[in-house]
Structure formats: structure tokens, C-alpha cells
Write an enzyme that holds these catalytic residues in place. Sequence first.
Site, mmCIF file in Angstrom:
data_model
loop_
_atom_site.group_PDB
_atom_site.id
_atom_site.type_symbol
_atom_site.label_atom_id
_atom_site.label_comp_id
_atom_site.label_asym_id
_atom_site.label_seq_id
_atom_site.Cartn_x
_atom_site.Cartn_y
_atom_site.Cartn_z
ATOM 1 C CG HIS A 93 -1.855 1.153 1.294
ATOM 2 N ND1 HIS A 93 -2.928 1.317 0.445
ATOM 3 C CD2 HIS A 93 -1.863 2.232 2.116
ATOM 4 C CE1 HIS A 93 -3.556 2.440 0.735
ATOM 5 N NE2 HIS A 93 -2.930 3.019 1.747
ATOM 6 N NE ARG A 132 13.650 12.385 6.478
ATOM 7 C CZ ARG A 132 14.373 11.611 7.267
ATOM 8 N NH1 ARG A 132 13.978 11.334 8.484
ATOM 9 N NH2 ARG A 132 15.517 11.097 6.853
#
Length: 161
Positions: A93, A132
Site C-alpha cells: 500500500h 523531518r
Amino acid sequence: MSTSDKAPEAAIAKFRDMRVAVVRTLWNRHITEALEAGALETFAKAGLDRDMVDVFEVPGAVELTFAASQLIETGLYNAIVVLGCVIKGGTPHFDYVCQSVTQGITHLNSECDIPVIFGVLTVDCEQDALDRAGGSCGNKGSEAADAAIRMFDFMEKVGEL
């Protein structure tokens, strides 16, 4: 213009005329809200009033392309910033979602006159995303906003040719 540099007054005045849409995913909300905060802070430092930045939410990363396309059609924006976070799991996925959103945004950038800035994290684990989204690797939302500002400047220069 680096987000850490102070922009000259002329540059700040120029960016005040910039109108931006930020679209972020609800999926992995704790990550995408941090990306959004970084983007909004960068726009503010560049001199954009908060009312020149519209924020929209979509369920997940695949929906970012549709949202950006609809926002481009309005003709209201000089740039669209898409923010999302896809974390790799144990199924394919992840690959399908990343490929879909990457190809979709690439297509919009090649076909439309408004830059769509790709601020989607595609990471192996949640810690990579946190790093991040304001952690040890900076804030990729801030970097996406900086890219939007630079593309606005680029488009202004191209318009003067």
C-alpha cells in the site's frame, strides 16, 4: 531566500502580494500539523500576512492531487503546497500511495501554470517522520514553503521576460 536569512524590505514587500494554498492530510495528523506549522512560520518570516495563506485538509495523501487540482482551477493562488506523511508498513500500500501522489503532483506541475510544491514525507517509520517535522532533520513543511516562495520569485522573473 533561506528561511534563516532576513529578507530585504523589497523582497518582503514583494512576497506580501503572494497568495498560497496549503493542503495537508489528516492521516498522520500529528506529523502534518507540525509540517503546517513550519510552513506557516516560513511564510510569516517572508512577510506574508496570515490572510494570504489558506489552509485546507484532506483525508490522505492520494487526495492531495485532487485538492491541488481544484485549488488551481480557482485561479486564486500563486502556489499550492501539499503536505502529507506516508509511513511504510508491511504491505505494498505504501508504494501505491507514494507513487500515486508523486505522479499526480508531477502531472499538475507539468500541465498547470501554478507550482505545486511536494511536501509529502515518505518514510520508513514514525521516528523518521518526526525527525523531518521539526526534529533533528529540520521541518520539511518549512522547506516546502521556502520552495513556494522561490517559485513565486521564479514566476515573477519569467513574467518579466
